[in-house]
Design an enzyme around this catalytic site. Structure first.
Site, PDB file in Angstrom:
ATOM      1  N   GLY A 143      52.872  24.757  59.859  1.00 49.42           N
ATOM      2  CA  GLY A 143      51.650  24.327  59.185  1.00 49.42           C
ATOM      3  C   GLY A 143      51.795  24.705  57.723  1.00 49.42           C
ATOM      4  O   GLY A 143      52.904  24.972  57.246  1.00 49.42           O
ATOM      5  N   LEU A 144      50.697  24.763  57.017  1.00 49.86           N
ATOM      6  CA  LEU A 144      50.803  25.107  55.600  1.00 49.86           C
ATOM      7  C   LEU A 144      51.508  26.437  55.431  1.00 49.86           C
ATOM      8  O   LEU A 144      52.383  26.589  54.576  1.00 49.86           O
ATOM      9  CB  LEU A 144      49.416  25.173  54.975  1.00 49.86           C
ATOM     10  CG  LEU A 144      48.748  23.824  54.769  1.00 49.86           C
ATOM     11  CD1 LEU A 144      47.407  24.017  54.091  1.00 49.86           C
ATOM     12  CD2 LEU A 144      49.627  22.903  53.944  1.00 49.86           C
ATOM     13  N   ALA A 145      51.142  27.420  56.243  1.00 49.52           N
ATOM     14  CA  ALA A 145      51.719  28.746  56.083  1.00 49.52           C
ATOM     15  C   ALA A 145      53.202  28.750  56.457  1.00 49.52           C
ATOM     16  O   ALA A 145      54.042  29.239  55.697  1.00 49.52           O
ATOM     17  CB  ALA A 145      50.954  29.756  56.919  1.00 49.52           C
ATOM     18  N   HIS A 195      31.453  25.650  62.524  1.00 53.20           N
ATOM     19  CA  HIS A 195      31.248  24.780  61.369  1.00 53.20           C
ATOM     20  C   HIS A 195      29.973  23.980  61.557  1.00 53.20           C
ATOM     21  O   HIS A 195      29.742  23.410  62.614  1.00 53.20           O
ATOM     22  CB  HIS A 195      32.447  23.837  61.239  1.00 53.20           C
ATOM     23  CG  HIS A 195      32.515  23.180  59.900  1.00 53.20           C
ATOM     24  ND1 HIS A 195      31.607  22.240  59.508  1.00 53.20           N
ATOM     25  CD2 HIS A 195      33.383  23.327  58.872  1.00 53.20           C
ATOM     26  CE1 HIS A 195      31.921  21.840  58.278  1.00 53.20           C
ATOM     27  NE2 HIS A 195      32.989  22.486  57.867  1.00 53.20           N
ATOM     28  N   ARG A 204      28.793  28.502  55.808  1.00 56.36           N
ATOM     29  CA  ARG A 204      28.861  27.888  57.130  1.00 56.36           C
ATOM     30  C   ARG A 204      28.098  28.635  58.200  1.00 56.36           C
ATOM     31  O   ARG A 204      27.404  28.028  59.010  1.00 56.36           O
ATOM     32  CB  ARG A 204      30.320  27.809  57.551  1.00 56.36           C
ATOM     33  CG  ARG A 204      31.050  26.843  56.691  1.00 56.36           C
ATOM     34  CD  ARG A 204      32.485  26.808  57.044  1.00 56.36           C
ATOM     35  NE  ARG A 204      33.076  25.719  56.277  1.00 56.36           N
ATOM     36  CZ  ARG A 204      34.358  25.468  56.226  1.00 56.36           C
ATOM     37  NH1 ARG A 204      35.198  26.228  56.900  1.00 56.36           N
ATOM     38  NH2 ARG A 204      34.800  24.465  55.524  1.00 56.36           N
ATOM     39  N   HIS A 206      35.384  26.158  64.771  1.00 49.04           N
ATOM     40  CA  HIS A 206      36.194  25.518  63.752  1.00 49.04           C
ATOM     41  C   HIS A 206      37.342  26.367  63.218  1.00 49.04           C
ATOM     42  O   HIS A 206      38.360  25.858  62.766  1.00 49.04           O
ATOM     43  CB  HIS A 206      35.273  25.147  62.591  1.00 49.04           C
ATOM     44  CG  HIS A 206      35.953  24.557  61.422  1.00 49.04           C
ATOM     45  ND1 HIS A 206      36.653  23.380  61.498  1.00 49.04           N
ATOM     46  CD2 HIS A 206      36.069  24.969  60.138  1.00 49.04           C
ATOM     47  CE1 HIS A 206      37.151  23.099  60.314  1.00 49.04           C
ATOM     48  NE2 HIS A 206      36.833  24.049  59.480  1.00 49.04           N
ATOM     49  N   LEU A 261      43.250  26.686  53.459  1.00 48.76           N
ATOM     50  CA  LEU A 261      44.446  26.035  52.912  1.00 48.76           C
ATOM     51  C   LEU A 261      45.018  26.921  51.813  1.00 48.76           C
ATOM     52  O   LEU A 261      46.231  27.121  51.709  1.00 48.76           O
ATOM     53  CB  LEU A 261      44.082  24.655  52.366  1.00 48.76           C
ATOM     54  CG  LEU A 261      43.436  23.700  53.383  1.00 48.76           C
ATOM     55  CD1 LEU A 261      43.176  22.339  52.743  1.00 48.76           C
ATOM     56  CD2 LEU A 261      44.328  23.525  54.607  1.00 48.76           C
TER      57      LEU A 261
HETATM   58  C1  LIG Z   1      39.277  19.607  61.244  1.00 44.84           C
HETATM   59  C2  LIG Z   1      39.593  20.741  60.326  1.00 44.84           C
HETATM   60  C3  LIG Z   1      39.391  20.613  58.969  1.00 44.84           C
HETATM   61  C4  LIG Z   1      39.690  21.650  58.093  1.00 44.84           C
HETATM   62  N1  LIG Z   1      39.463  21.494  56.764  1.00 44.84           N
HETATM   63  C5  LIG Z   1      39.783  22.495  55.919  1.00 44.84           C
HETATM   64  C6  LIG Z   1      39.606  22.340  54.523  1.00 44.84           C
HETATM   65  O1  LIG Z   1      39.151  21.308  54.043  1.00 44.84           O
HETATM   66  N2  LIG Z   1      39.966  23.358  53.720  1.00 44.84           N
HETATM   67  C7  LIG Z   1      40.488  24.513  54.209  1.00 44.84           C
HETATM   68  O2  LIG Z   1      40.819  25.393  53.427  1.00 44.84           O
HETATM   69  N3  LIG Z   1      40.702  24.668  55.530  1.00 44.84           N
HETATM   70  C8  LIG Z   1      40.348  23.704  56.396  1.00 44.84           C
HETATM   71  N4  LIG Z   1      40.552  23.884  57.736  1.00 44.84           N
HETATM   72  C9  LIG Z   1      41.253  25.067  58.227  1.00 44.84           C
HETATM   73  C10 LIG Z   1      42.736  24.926  57.987  1.00 44.84           C
HETATM   74  O3  LIG Z   1      43.134  23.597  58.191  1.00 44.84           O
HETATM   75  C11 LIG Z   1      43.577  25.804  58.897  1.00 44.84           C
HETATM   76  O4  LIG Z   1      43.060  27.077  58.945  1.00 44.84           O
HETATM   77  C12 LIG Z   1      44.999  25.908  58.374  1.00 44.84           C
HETATM   78  O5  LIG Z   1      45.512  24.628  58.125  1.00 44.84           O
HETATM   79  C13 LIG Z   1      45.893  26.640  59.339  1.00 44.84           C
HETATM   80  O6  LIG Z   1      47.223  26.566  58.886  1.00 44.84           O
HETATM   81  P1  LIG Z   1      48.369  27.407  59.559  1.00 44.84           P
HETATM   82  O7  LIG Z   1      49.598  27.097  58.809  1.00 44.84           O
HETATM   83  O8  LIG Z   1      47.960  28.823  59.642  1.00 44.84           O
HETATM   84  O9  LIG Z   1      48.456  26.878  61.064  1.00 44.84           O
HETATM   85  P2  LIG Z   1      48.645  25.420  61.700  1.00 44.84           P
HETATM   86  O10 LIG Z   1      48.551  24.338  60.722  1.00 44.84           O
HETATM   87  O11 LIG Z   1      47.737  25.376  62.871  1.00 44.84           O
HETATM   88  O12 LIG Z   1      50.128  25.407  62.194  1.00 44.84           O
HETATM   89  C14 LIG Z   1      50.553  26.071  63.339  1.00 44.84           C
HETATM   90  C15 LIG Z   1      52.019  25.805  63.519  1.00 44.84           C
HETATM   91  O13 LIG Z   1      52.540  26.700  64.477  1.00 44.84           O
HETATM   92  C16 LIG Z   1      53.277  26.031  65.451  1.00 44.84           C
HETATM   93  N5  LIG Z   1      53.137  26.825  66.663  1.00 44.84           N
HETATM   94  C17 LIG Z   1      52.022  27.399  67.175  1.00 44.84           C
HETATM   95  N6  LIG Z   1      52.317  28.100  68.282  1.00 44.84           N
HETATM   96  C18 LIG Z   1      53.646  27.984  68.471  1.00 44.84           C
HETATM   97  C19 LIG Z   1      54.548  28.478  69.442  1.00 44.84           C
HETATM   98  N7  LIG Z   1      54.141  29.271  70.436  1.00 44.84           N
HETATM   99  N8  LIG Z   1      55.847  28.135  69.327  1.00 44.84           N
HETATM  100  C20 LIG Z   1      56.284  27.339  68.331  1.00 44.84           C
HETATM  101  N9  LIG Z   1      55.477  26.853  67.383  1.00 44.84           N
HETATM  102  C21 LIG Z   1      54.172  27.178  67.455  1.00 44.84           C
HETATM  103  C22 LIG Z   1      52.735  24.636  65.500  1.00 44.84           C
HETATM  104  O14 LIG Z   1      53.719  23.736  65.951  1.00 44.84           O
HETATM  105  C23 LIG Z   1      52.391  24.422  64.020  1.00 44.84           C
HETATM  106  O15 LIG Z   1      53.530  24.005  63.340  1.00 44.84           O
HETATM  107  C24 LIG Z   1      40.222  22.842  58.608  1.00 44.84           C
HETATM  108  C25 LIG Z   1      40.438  22.973  59.983  1.00 44.84           C
HETATM  109  C26 LIG Z   1      40.080  21.951  60.833  1.00 44.84           C
HETATM  110  C27 LIG Z   1      40.199  22.175  62.292  1.00 44.84           C
END
Ligand SMILES: Cc1cc2nc3c(=O)[nH]c(=O)nc-3n(C[C@H](O)[C@H](O)[C@H](O)COP(=O)(O)OP(=O)(O)OC[C@H]3O[C@@H](n4cnc5c(N)ncnc54)[C@H](O)[C@@H]3O)c2cc1C
Lengths: 271, 640
Positions: free
Chosen positions: B43-45, B267, B332, B403, B443
């Site tokens: 994901g982003l992180a 949310h 929120r 959310h 994000l």
């Molecule tokens: C509908 C919606 C809208 C949103 N809008 C906003 C917004 O406008 N602004 C904002 O700041 N935030 C927003 N958020 C929150 C934000 O999108 C998320 O908190 C953020 O994108 C999470 O990023 P991440 O990289 O931590 O995880 P994720 O993007 O969830 O990525 C998780 C990754 O881990 C991998 N993974 C997970 N478990 C395993 C495993 N066991 N083995 C291998 N791979 C695994 C997945 O394949 C994926 O690649 C929104 C959230 C939602 C639900």
């Protein structure tokens, strides 16, 4: 939270689904009746319900790809009644609601079919070829930390908007599945146009288009013969005008490399 | 008892990060390629971390359960990303973003972490613009901003309603570039099912190939988890269907502390539930609250009327009424609870009575329909697809839904968990949002962690480690972890149960929503702590998982994830029960001010609760990390 709505008129359909146990195994269509279909249900929710029914009967559920269920992740990928993502316009499979169907309908459900997208199981295909194309050149080479202030390079709003139109591509592959040649031109055109419309994308413009097109060809996608079935099924309504832009960019890049070789084009950019 | 040292650097708040960067150890460029780093998640992180670590020269292995890194749940974020650029000249600053985020989190985050987040926010926008992210622009070509809840400045950058998609595609492009160059070895369709700890350090993971079923061992000098949030513990949420907690839960069972699991965010603006078959709830971006006005009828009798037939004088714009200075942009948690109260009063709208109106008629009058379409067109389209209603003509119906999860694995200032060598980024950690996250800050945090924090802080750990974890996969710890995974798979497949996995997920979700949702009570939580273990026993006795281990088997995938959710749900309720105060997303009805606002207890609960696994069937241990506020006063949050 789950409070039942006063009942809508429920109906019945028959699903004719492509079942294939594995990549090398032969596949066939199998029919599944589905009763009590609520028009507010999504098509994938109907598959969930059918699958729970199969499980309880001791049968293996239908494998299908899905995740966000709101049309943005690009995972879902069913061809429904012969059309990738089904009868709607500008939507992905997960955004199709049962109100689009009628009582007694037979709904034919298949995976996205293309040589470059081998079937893994039932409705699930392997679309890794798209990632390969991106890895070859779908980027702007900018190391983390090396960026100038974001407002130091103004981008005309029209360009940014048009770039966004192209960048909206969700990488689902419907364009490929819809094309009789299984061409990935719309997908590649979207990425090339997005980056090519931004000033930040100019330095690698030639290298990018050459590398991406070369990788696309090597991955087994067919040629574009300008039928534009691709944009007709695109869940993000990406227009085939971008294909013309890609062709222009490609021709220009080829022409320019005659005089000045672009190093590292195929090796994924110069980094 | 786990050792929880925050490792917050000394010095003035604004200097801590700069100073820390100059003081921590470095790995020299030639040595970097000797170190292998596993990054789970893209994901982003995860993608920003994997790309940046590879650019620095580390050898990175990236694992995702998705079929492509681009499909991570981050793709679905709609509204935007915050940054203290002050391009609007409206008085924004790093300090203001820091303060808003800390206050928004109801003073339950670490000051130093939040300040660092605000500092690097400006670099994120630069980085993304340089990658070609097509941010919204003004006619002069400069970046546009919008405002989001909990802030009185306009600091949110966006790309139509697809900000998450565009930022993720930017990070994915950086990641793809490094994959193309061989700096990152990419493993798609690969689910991490266990963490391997060798001599007290995280040294690897066990992975199942979701297509072939093959179980493999992977070792590295450090493991980075960026696996997202655990909101699907509620079953229905705005998360993607596949989002799950397995990676963090299995790490927890290997000794990593899980912090503040009860901090979950609801949310306020989602499309209401329509039926029992429902698989997810769709978010209508908070940005809609910039121009939409939220209301319910003043009189209960009007609740079932067509909104057009309810006179202006009979409408209660309750957010504007109760929170005049923030109005429809109240944070929120505050907005969600207000909506809940309106529905409890019987003024909720729609067929279920669980909804409030979000009305654009004023905005359309003021700006014209084309301008509204330009800003929110795709959201109106989504709404139309799902409900078959036209929100340009009739107000949207919205209702709160789960959310985001602020809780997550405990990490120190370096983003390292209490298991040395295990780093946690993005939504999977607990770090920066306290008890409530402001819109557009997830994000920001994901990209801050991946682009600008971990590349520095991981070096501090690695510099103290001899490279070469390669030879470790023959160690007993790997064998044991692999057996663990295989045994669980076998147990599922040989269980001759009667119910599909979804049956248990739905029931868990109902328990969680009822007892541990928007408002929580001691009695409700105690009831949940009875019901969940019973559900767990039933699940293991009666779940039916068809198919085999050596193929694509989605039931099997779900079974493992739901098994973890059931356990995590129990911990979440336990955390909510022990935190006898209300703060941010954690609202205990016993602890509220007369006006229904959260009543914190800083003296007793001004700390992080970090739960430590004590073995199967044992009550986990509640460790605490005190939150020492050096620079800010923990004050009563008010948005009035
Ligand atoms: C509908 C919606 C809208 C949103 N809008 C906003 C917004 O406008 N602004 C904002 O700041 N935030 C927003 N958020 C929150 C934000 O999108 C998320 O908190 C953020 O994108 C999470 O990023 P991440 O990289 O931590 O995880 P994720 O993007 O969830 O990525 C998780 C990754 O881990 C991998 N993974 C997970 N478990 C395993 C495993 N066991 N083995 C291998 N791979 C695994 C997945 O394949 C994926 O690649 C929104 C959230 C939602 C639900």
């Amino acid at each position: 939270m789950v409070a039942e709505k006063p009942s809508k008129k429920l109906f019945s359909v028959t699903l004719r689904v492509w079942r294939q146990p594995g990549p090398a195994a032969p596949g066939k269509f199998v029919e599944y009746p589905a009763a009590n279909v609520n028009p507010d249900m999504s098509f994938l929710e109907l598959l969930d319900v059918v699958n729970d029914g199969l499980t309880v009967k001791g049968e293996e559920p239908i494998a299908f790809a899905h995740d966000c269920r709101e049309g943005i992740c690009g995972t879902c990928s069913c061809t429904i009644n012969g059309k990738p993502h089904g009868p709607g316009h500008g939507i992905a499979t997960c955004q199709l609601y049962m109100r689009s169907f009628q009582d007694g309908d037979v709904i034919v459900v298949e995976p996205f079919r293309a040589k470059a997208f081998p079937i893994q199981r039932d409705l699930v295909t392997d679309r890794a070829a798209f990632d390969k194309i991106q890895q070859a050149g779908g980027f702007i080479s900018v190391r983390t930390g090396a960026a100038p202030d974001a407002n130091s390079i103004p981008v005309p709003k029209e360009d940014a908007d048009l770039a966004m139109d192209a960048a909206a591509c969700i990488g689902c592959g419907a364009c490929v599945a819809a094309c009789k040649n299984a061409s990935a031109m719309l997908f590649v055109a979207a990425k090339v146009s997005h980056l090519g419309l931004m000033p930040q994308g100019q330095p690698e413009r030639d290298r990018r288009v050459l590398a991406m097109v070369q990788t696309m060809d090597a991955a087994g996608f067919g040629n574009c013969t300008n039928q534009y079935e691709c944009s007709a099924v695109c869940p993000k309504n990406i227009t085939h005008d971008f294909i013309a832009r890609l062709n222009r960019d490609y021709a220009k890049a080829l022409f320019r490399t005659r005089f000045k070789p672009v190093s590292g084009a195929a090796a994924g950019g110069a980094g | 008892m786990a050792k929880l040292e925050s490792k917050t650097p000394a010095g003035p708040l604004a200097d801590k990060w700069q100073r820390h960067k100059t003081e921590i150890k470095l790995v020299n460029p030639a040595n970097k390629r000797k170190y292998e780093i596993i990054v789970v998640g893209a994901g982003l992180a995860g993608s920003s971390a994997a790309a940046t670590l590879a650019e620095l020269g580390y050898r990175v292995k990236n694992f995702v359960f998705h079929d492509s890194p681009r499909r991570a749940h981050s793709i679905a974020a709609q509204g935007g990303i915050n940054a203290a650029k002050n391009y609007q000249n409206d008085g924004d600053s790093v300090h203001r973003l820091f303060y808003d985020t800390l206050k928004g989190g109801d003073y339950r985050a670490r000051e130093a972490n939040v300040h660092r987040l605000a500092e690097v926010s400006v670099n994120i926008i630069d980085q993304c613009a340089a990658q070609g992210v097509p941010f919204a622009r003004e006619y002069g070509g400069l970046l546009a901003n919008r405002s989001f809840g909990g802030a009185q400045v306009s600091r949110t950058f966006y790309a139509r309603g697809q900000t998450g998609q565009q930022l993720l595609l930017g990070a994915y492009s950086a990641l793809s570039r490094m994959v193309g160059q061989g700096g990152v070895e990419l493993h798609t369709n690969s689910e991490m099912l266990d963490l391997v700890v060798v001599d007290g350090h995280a040294k690897g993971i066990i992975v199942r190939d979701l297509i072939t079923g093959a179980i493999t061992r992977h070792s590295a000098d450090a493991v980075v988890l960026a696996t997202g949030g655990y909101g699907n513990v509620f079953n229905l949420s705005t998360y993607a269907r596949q989002s799950n907690a397995t990676a963090i839960w299995r790490a927890y069972k290997r000794g990593a502390c899980l912090a503040n699991p009860c901090y979950t965010q609801i949310h306020p603006t989602c499309i209401p539930v329509s039926g029992d078959y429902q698989s997810k709830l769709t978010l209508m971006s908070e940005s809609l609250r910039n121009d939409g006005r939220i209301w319910v009828p003043k009189k209960k009798e009007d609740a079932k009327k067509n909104p057009a037939d309810i006179a202006e004088a009979d409408r209660d714009y309750y957010l504007e009424r109760i929170y005049p200075s923030f109005g429809n942009l109240a944070p929120r948690d505050v907005s969600s609870r207000a909506a809940m109260r309106m529905c409890e009063e019987g003024r909720g709208v729609g067929e279920t009575g669980l909804g409030v109106y979000l009305d654009f008629s004023d905005a359309i009058k003021r700006l014209g329909e084309p301008a509204v379409r330009e800003r929110y067109g795709n959201l109106f389209d989504i709404y139309h697809e799902i409900t078959a209603e036209n929100a340009y003509q009739t107000p949207m119906r919205i209702f709160p839904a789960v959310h985001y999860t602020m809780g997550g694995l405990w990490v120190d200032y370096n983003l390292m968990s209490n298991i040395p060598g295990l780093f946690v980024l993005g939504e999977a950690n607990f770090s920066d949002h306290g008890a409530n996250r402001l819109g557009a800050s997830a994000l920001m945090q994901g990209l801050a962690d991946g682009y600008f924090v971990i590349p520095y802080t991981i070096g501090d750990y690695l510099a103290g480690q001899k490279p070469g974890a390669k030879t470790l996969t023959d160690r007993a710890e790997f064998t044991q972890a692999e057996q663990n995974v295989t045994a669980m798979t076998q147990r599922f497949l040989s269980n001759k149960g009667k119910q599909p996995v979804s049956h248990y997920h739905k029931r868990l979700g109902k328990i969680m929503w009822e007892h541990c949702g928007m408002a929580r009570t001691r009695a409700g939580l105690e009831a949940a702590l009875q019901k969940i273990p019973a559900l767990r026993a039933e699940f293991w006795a009666d779940v039916l998982v068809p198919g085999s281990a050596d193929t694509l088997n989605q039931s099997l995938e779900q079974a493992g994830r739901v098994a973890d959710f059931i356990e995590l749900g129990e911990l979440l309720c336990r955390d909510a029960l022990t935190r006898e105060e209300s703060c941010g997303g954690h609202f205990r009805e016993e602890y509220q001010h007369p006006d229904g606002e959260c009543k914190r207890d800083d003296e007793k609960f001004g700390h992080v609760a970090a739960w430590e696994y004590q073995g199967e069937g044992q009550t986990p241990l509640r460790n605490t990390e005190p939150l020492n506020y050096e620079f800010t006063k923990m004050s009563v949050r008010s948005y009035k």
